[in-house]
Design a protein around this motif. Structure first.
Motif, PDB file in Angstrom:
ATOM      1  N   TYR A 119       0.809  -1.230   0.000  1.00  0.00           N
ATOM      2  CA  TYR A 119       0.000   0.000   0.000  1.00  0.00           C
ATOM      3  C   TYR A 119       0.836   1.271   0.000  1.00  0.00           C
ATOM      4  O   TYR A 119       0.478   2.256  -0.639  1.00  0.00           O
ATOM      5  CB  TYR A 119      -1.017  -0.019   1.149  1.00  0.00           C
ATOM      6  CG  TYR A 119      -2.205  -0.874   0.782  1.00  0.00           C
ATOM      7  CD1 TYR A 119      -3.189  -0.389  -0.093  1.00  0.00           C
ATOM      8  CD2 TYR A 119      -2.320  -2.178   1.264  1.00  0.00           C
ATOM      9  CE1 TYR A 119      -4.260  -1.178  -0.467  1.00  0.00           C
ATOM     10  CE2 TYR A 119      -3.387  -2.974   0.889  1.00  0.00           C
ATOM     11  CZ  TYR A 119      -4.356  -2.472   0.027  1.00  0.00           C
ATOM     12  OH  TYR A 119      -5.407  -3.248  -0.364  1.00  0.00           O
ATOM     13  N   ASP A 120       2.001   1.235   0.705  1.00  0.00           N
ATOM     14  CA  ASP A 120       2.873   2.418   0.696  1.00  0.00           C
ATOM     15  C   ASP A 120       3.290   2.770  -0.732  1.00  0.00           C
ATOM     16  O   ASP A 120       3.439   3.939  -1.088  1.00  0.00           O
ATOM     17  CB  ASP A 120       4.156   2.175   1.520  1.00  0.00           C
ATOM     18  CG  ASP A 120       3.855   2.115   3.012  1.00  0.00           C
ATOM     19  OD1 ASP A 120       2.754   2.580   3.386  1.00  0.00           O
ATOM     20  OD2 ASP A 120       4.704   1.587   3.762  1.00  0.00           O
ATOM     21  N   THR A 130       1.350   5.260  -2.762  1.00  0.00           N
ATOM     22  CA  THR A 130       1.602   6.683  -2.535  1.00  0.00           C
ATOM     23  C   THR A 130       2.988   7.123  -3.001  1.00  0.00           C
ATOM     24  O   THR A 130       3.133   8.150  -3.652  1.00  0.00           O
ATOM     25  CB  THR A 130       1.422   7.069  -1.036  1.00  0.00           C
ATOM     26  OG1 THR A 130       1.810   5.950  -0.242  1.00  0.00           O
ATOM     27  CG2 THR A 130       0.020   7.491  -0.725  1.00  0.00           C
ATOM     28  N   ASP A 131       4.043   6.310  -2.682  1.00  0.00           N
ATOM     29  CA  ASP A 131       5.402   6.787  -3.067  1.00  0.00           C
ATOM     30  C   ASP A 131       5.924   6.131  -4.345  1.00  0.00           C
ATOM     31  O   ASP A 131       7.085   6.311  -4.715  1.00  0.00           O
ATOM     32  CB  ASP A 131       6.394   6.619  -1.905  1.00  0.00           C
ATOM     33  CG  ASP A 131       6.673   5.152  -1.580  1.00  0.00           C
ATOM     34  OD1 ASP A 131       6.135   4.272  -2.297  1.00  0.00           O
ATOM     35  OD2 ASP A 131       7.416   4.884  -0.621  1.00  0.00           O
TER      36      ASP A 131
END
Ligand code: ATP
Length: 442
Positions: A402-403, A406-407
Motif C-alpha cells: 500500500y505504501d 503513494t510513493d
C-alpha cells in the motif's frame, strides 16, 4: 545460519523435476536410457549458458560462428579416426549383466575379474572394443552404402569448413571457429543425471594457429576458459585443471588439460582444452584429396595450421552451475546462481489480491518485462512466494504494497542475503542492472 552445499545428486534431480528444469525423457513410457528433456526453466537456463559462451567466443574479431549439419559424409569419420578408434573397452559381468568401461575399473578389478556390482568372483569378461558412434541410414535403402553416423563431436564440422569460413570471412591466422550443437555417443555407462548422456550438446571452438605458436595459444586458451567458468559464478575453489599425460592423451593430441569441477560425485571433467596439432586437417586432406592449406600473404608461406581446441559440454557446464548454486540454508533451498544465468531475473508480487494493488503491479510488471525475463506470483504468503523463487534462483523479488501506491516504490528482496530495500518503481530496472553487475558468489 548453517549453509550446506549439494551433497547428493538425487536432491538436485528432484528439484529439477518439481520446478520444471529437467524431466526424464519419454517419462510416461517409463523413460529411455539417460535421455533428459529441459522444461520451461531448464530451457531458459540452457539458452543463457549458450548465450554466455557464444558471446564470449564470437564477440571478438578473430572468431567466427558456424552451425554445421549433424549428418556428415561417412568418410569424415574415417578421416577423423572415429570409425576405427572411437571405442571404449566394454566389460560385462556374466552373473548380474552389469556393464563397465574397463578404463573406469581399477587394475585390481581387471586382474581379479571380480564384479564390483554383485561381488561374484571371476565373473567379468575380457574387454571388447565397442564403437560409440550411433549409426543410421540415409534414404530408403538400409544397405551399407547408405550408412551414416550421428556426429559424436561437433569439431569435424568445423575442420571440413575451415577454408569456407577462412575465405568467406577473410580471416587471417590466428583465428577461430565456434559452434554449438548436438553430439551423440552410445555411452556404455551413461548416468549421474545429465553428466553423461547419449545425446548432449557441445560448445566447441577450434583456433587455427601457425605451427610453432600452438603451445603459446594453448596456454592462453587454458587461462581464458578457466576464467569463463569463474565468470559464470562457479566458486574458484571448486575448479581445477587436470593434465592428460601419457596414455590418457588422445591419438590427435600433443597436449590436453581438463577443467574439472568438484561435483557431488567427485572431481570430474567439464571442459577439455586440446592441442590437436595439424592431425585433423592433414587427415581430411588425405581422405578428401583436396588441399587444405593456408597461405600467409605477409611471409609468403604455405602451411597446414595447427589447432587449439576448447570443448565444453553445455549440459555438463549447466550441471556444474546448478550443483554449485544449490544451497540448503536451514529450511530454505536456494539456487545462488549468477543473476545473468537465472531463468527469471525478477518476480513481482502484489501484497494482496486487491484491485488497486493489482493495477499498480500490472504496470510495474509490464515495465519489467520490457527489459528482463520476469514472473508474477500472487498466491500464498509473501514468505512462501520468496521460497518458490529461491528454489529456482530468481535473484530479485519485488513486492507492491500500500505504501507503494503513494510513493510509487516497491520492496526489493535480495535472493542471496535476503535483505530488503525500497526502490522507486521508475528506477527498478537500473537498480537490478547495477546489482547484477556487482554480484559475487557467496
Ligand atoms: P570421457 O572420456 O569422459 O568419455 P571425453 O574426454 O571423451 O569424455 P571429450 O570428447 O573431450 O570428452 O568431450 C568434450 C566435452 O563434452 C566434455 O568435457 C564434456 O563436457 C562433454 N561430454 C562428452 N561426453 C559427454 C556425454 N556423454 N554427456 C554429456 N557431456 C559429454
Amino acid at each position: 545460519m548453517s549453509t550446506t552445499d549439494l551433497k547428493d545428486m538425487a536432491e538436485l534431480v528432484s528439484l529439477c523435476k518439481r520446478r520444471g528444469f529437467i524431466f526424464p525423457s519419454s517419462e510416461i513410457y517409463g523413460g529411455i536410457g539417460s535421455c533428459w528433456d529441459y522444461g520451461p526453466l531448464g530451457s531458459e537456463l540452457k539458452l543463457n549458458v549458450k548465450n554466455r559462451w557464444w558471446n564470449a567466443m564470437t564477440n571478438r574479431d578473430d572468431i567466427e560462428g558456424l552451425d554445421a549439419a549433424i549428418l556428415m559424409h561417412p568418410r569424415v569419420w574415417e578421416a577423423s579416426g572415429h570409425v576405427d578408434g572411437f571405442v571404449d573397452p566394454l566389460v560385462d559381468c556374466k552373473k548380474c549383466r552389469a556393464r563397465f568401461r574397463a578404463d573406469h575399473l581399477t587394475p585390481e578389478q581387471i586382474d581379479s575379474k571380480n564384479c564390483p556390482t554383485c561381488g561374484t568372483k571371476g565373473s567379468l569378461t575380457e574387454p571388447r572394443q565397442f564403437n560409440l558412434m550411433f549409426k543410421t541410414h540415409m534414404g530408403p535403402m538400409e544397405d551399407t552404402a547408405s550408412l551414416v553416423y550421428l556426429r559424436p563431436e561437433t569439431a569435424q564440422g568445423i575442420f571440413v569448413n575451415f577454408e569456407n569460413v577462412q575465405q568467406s570471412a577473410r580471416q587471417k591466422i590466428p583465428f577461430g571457429i565456434a559452434q554449438i550443437g548436438k553430439a551423440f555417443r552410445n555411452e556404455i555407462t551413461p548416468g549421474n543425471f545429465i553428466f553423461r548422456t547419449r545425446e548432449f550438446e557441445q560448445m566447441e571452438m577450434q583456433y587455427f594457429v601457425k605451427p610453432g605458436s600452438d603451445m603459446e595459444h594453448f596456454e592462453q586458451w587454458k587461462a581464458m576458459r578457466h576464467k569463463w567458468h569463474v565468470d559464470n559464478g562457479i566458486r574458484p575453489n571448486k575448479l581445477r585443471f587436470h593434465e592428460h599425460a601419457g596414455t590418457e592423451l588422445a591419438h590427435y593430441a600433443r597436449a590436453a588439460f581438463d577443467i574439472q569441477y568438484e561435483f557431488p560425485i567427485g572431481w570430474q571433467e567439464v571442459e577439455g582444452i586440446h592441442n590437436r596439432t595439424d592431425f585433423d586437417l592433414k587427415r581430411h586432406q588425405e581422405f578428401s584429396k583436396k588441399k587444405i592449406e593456408y597461405f600467409d600473404e605477409a611471409t609468403r608461406e604455405k602451411y597446414v595450421p595447427f589447432v587449439v581446441e576448447t570443448s565444453v559440454g553445455c549440459d555438463r557446464a549447466l550441471l556444474s552451475i546448478l550443483c554449485d548454486a544449490y544451497r540448503l540454508e536451514g529450511e530454505r533451498t536456494v539456487l545462488k546462481m549468477h543473476p545473468e544465468l537465472a531463468p527469471y531475473k525478477v518476480a513481482l508480487f502484489p501484497l494482496m489480491k486487491k484491485p488497486e494493488l493489482i493495477e499498480f503491479s500490472d504496470k510495474v510488471y509490464a515495465d519489467l518485462k520490457r527489459t528482463f525475463r520476469a514472473t508474477y506470483d500472487d498466491s500464498g504468503s509473501i514468505g512462501k512466494r520468496y521460497r518458490r523463487q529461491d528454489e529456482i534462483g530468481t535473484p530479485f523479488c519485488a513486492t507492491v504494497d500500500y505504501d507503494g501506491l503513494t510513493d510509487q516504490s516497491v520492496t526489493v528482496r535480495d535472493r542471496d542475503n535476503m535483505t530488503q530495500e525500497r526502490v522507486p518503481a521508475a528506477r527498478l530496472t537500473d537498480y537490478m542492472r547495477d546489482q547484477m553487475k556487482i554480484w559475487k558468489p557467496s
